[in-house]
Scaffold this active site. Structure first.
Site, PDB file in Angstrom:
ATOM      1  N   LEU A 187      41.572  46.666  65.762  1.00  5.44           N
ATOM      2  CA  LEU A 187      40.202  46.513  64.875  1.00  5.44           C
ATOM      3  C   LEU A 187      39.451  45.029  65.288  1.00  5.44           C
ATOM      4  O   LEU A 187      40.114  43.991  65.420  1.00  5.44           O
ATOM      5  CB  LEU A 187      40.874  46.100  63.284  1.00  5.44           C
ATOM      6  CG  LEU A 187      41.636  47.395  62.982  1.00  5.44           C
ATOM      7  CD1 LEU A 187      41.868  47.207  61.566  1.00  5.44           C
ATOM      8  CD2 LEU A 187      40.877  48.954  63.009  1.00  5.44           C
ATOM      9  N   HIS A 230      34.683  47.470  63.410  1.00  7.72           N
ATOM     10  CA  HIS A 230      35.650  48.383  62.470  1.00  7.72           C
ATOM     11  C   HIS A 230      35.319  47.578  61.080  1.00  7.72           C
ATOM     12  O   HIS A 230      35.209  48.440  59.763  1.00  7.72           O
ATOM     13  CB  HIS A 230      36.965  48.334  62.734  1.00  7.72           C
ATOM     14  CG  HIS A 230      37.178  48.880  63.938  1.00  7.72           C
ATOM     15  ND1 HIS A 230      37.611  47.948  65.352  1.00  7.72           N
ATOM     16  CD2 HIS A 230      37.186  50.232  64.407  1.00  7.72           C
ATOM     17  CE1 HIS A 230      37.867  49.042  66.267  1.00  7.72           C
ATOM     18  NE2 HIS A 230      37.755  50.143  65.765  1.00  7.72           N
ATOM     19  N   GLN A 263      42.090  63.164  72.417  1.00  5.26           N
ATOM     20  CA  GLN A 263      40.758  63.021  73.010  1.00  5.26           C
ATOM     21  C   GLN A 263      40.509  61.977  74.274  1.00  5.26           C
ATOM     22  O   GLN A 263      39.782  61.712  74.816  1.00  5.26           O
ATOM     23  CB  GLN A 263      39.940  62.413  72.007  1.00  5.26           C
ATOM     24  CG  GLN A 263      40.375  60.845  71.438  1.00  5.26           C
ATOM     25  CD  GLN A 263      39.895  60.483  70.249  1.00  5.26           C
ATOM     26  OE1 GLN A 263      40.205  60.982  69.182  1.00  5.26           O
ATOM     27  NE2 GLN A 263      38.703  59.490  70.459  1.00  5.26           N
TER      28      GLN A 263
HETATM   29  O1  PAF Z   1      35.882  56.365  67.168  1.00  8.81           O
HETATM   30  C1  PAF Z   1      37.119  56.508  67.150  1.00  8.81           C
HETATM   31  O2  PAF Z   1      37.908  55.548  66.883  1.00  8.81           O
HETATM   32  C2  PAF Z   1      37.907  57.726  67.267  1.00  8.81           C
HETATM   33  O3  PAF Z   1      37.403  58.584  68.296  1.00  8.81           O
HETATM   34  C3  PAF Z   1      38.310  58.290  66.123  1.00  8.81           C
HETATM   35  C4  PAF Z   1      36.978  58.768  65.268  1.00  8.81           C
HETATM   36  C5  PAF Z   1      38.919  57.398  65.151  1.00  8.81           C
HETATM   37  C6  PAF Z   1      39.178  59.726  66.170  1.00  8.81           C
HETATM   38  O4  PAF Z   1      40.294  59.448  66.819  1.00  8.81           O
END
Ligand code: PAF
Length: 274
Positions: A30, A34, A58
């Site tokens: 973070l 964030h 992802q």
């Molecule tokens: O932007 C991110 O940190 C990620 O793509 C998310 C939205 C938390 C999904 O894993």
């Protein structure tokens, strides 16, 4: 703050909440970016849930999943200080079965720019965001404009699947130098950090050109590419409308200028909404 590491623990913790739920999904490490989402969510909701989950689906083969910065202890402290009610930190086994139903990004807007550079990335991102939104029971969920295409696709998923949650876009947070905050900035050496400023400088140049009346995309992109000559590789410089179609002329109020480039190890992205 309750730390929930399983779905059951999350459900149990949620049972103690009354009123609206703001939700900030993250992959941890973070930073102020964030925190700006967390602060906004804290202000606008009675309850606040943050998730930290480095989502494997992802990341493409060969991407930095194993090396993605993990700072659980510091992240927990930050969330405590930010008055988060529930911090959800699931293991991968909590989030995924072996044979999953998959969500696919739209064939056009999901496969240009970031989707072209990282084919399949948005499928995995949408899959986990769908799970996290459902698990959180959020009234409002907060996402940064830095990942502009991610944000647009999440908003589309909410519309297309009639999800009952409001997506709140949040402004990019920058260092005073102009560098957009990113968890991947930790990989930049001092020298690379200086070269990485080319991304925000090129966007600043584009803004100045637009203010002075230059709306021609090719002309703006050419000037941006010149500034970007100091990075290791420019992956794209694009001027698109809000549905990610490339446009020949900037339409003020309906355009975004996006850049992706490699500087040393990390691949960085940045954008402005015009
Ligand atoms: O932007 C991110 O940190 C990620 O793509 C998310 C939205 C938390 C999904 O894993």
């Amino acid at each position: 703050m309750i730390i929930a590491r399983t779905i059951d623990e999350l459900q149990e913790a949620k049972n103690t909440l009354l009123g609206s739920i703001g939700f900030v999904p993250t992959m941890g490490a973070l930073h102020e970016g964030h925190l700006s989402l967390i602060r906004k969510a804290r202000e606008e909701n009675e309850n606040l849930i943050v998730s930290i989950f480095v989502n494997p689906t992802q990341f493409l083969d060969g991407e930095d999943l194993d090396k993605y910065p993990r700072k659980d202890e510091a992240d927990i402290k930050i969330c405590q200080l930010a008055s988060v009610d529930i911090l959800f930190m699931p293991a991968i086994s909590q989030m995924y079965e072996r044979d999953e139903l998959c969500i696919g990004a739209p064939m056009i807007s999901g496969y240009v720019l970031e989707g072209a550079s990282r084919p399949g990335h948005f499928d995995g991102m949408l899959q986990v965001v769908m799970k996290l939104l459902n698990l959180s029971g959020a009234t409002k969920a907060y996402f940064g404009k830095k990942d502009a295409q991610q944000l647009a696709l999440i908003m589309q998923m909410v519309r297309d699947y009639f999800l009952d949650v409001e997506i709140v876009p949040c402004d990019i947070v920058r260092e005073s130098s102009g560098l957009a905050l990113s968890s991947r900035n930790v990989y930049l050496s001092t020298e690379e950090k200086i070269r990485a400023l080319a991304l925000s400088k090129s966007l600043q140049k584009a803004t100045n050109l637009i203010i002075s009346g230059e709306l021609d995309s090719a002309q703006i992109k050419a000037e941006m590419v010149e500034i970007l000559s100091v990075v290791d590789e420019v992956e794209y410089v694009a001027i698109v409308d809000r549905t990610f179609n490339e446009i020949d002329k900037v339409e003020i109020g309906n355009s975004m200028i996006l850049v992706a480039a490699w500087v040393g190890k990390p691949r960085l992205i940045d954008n402005i909404w015009v």
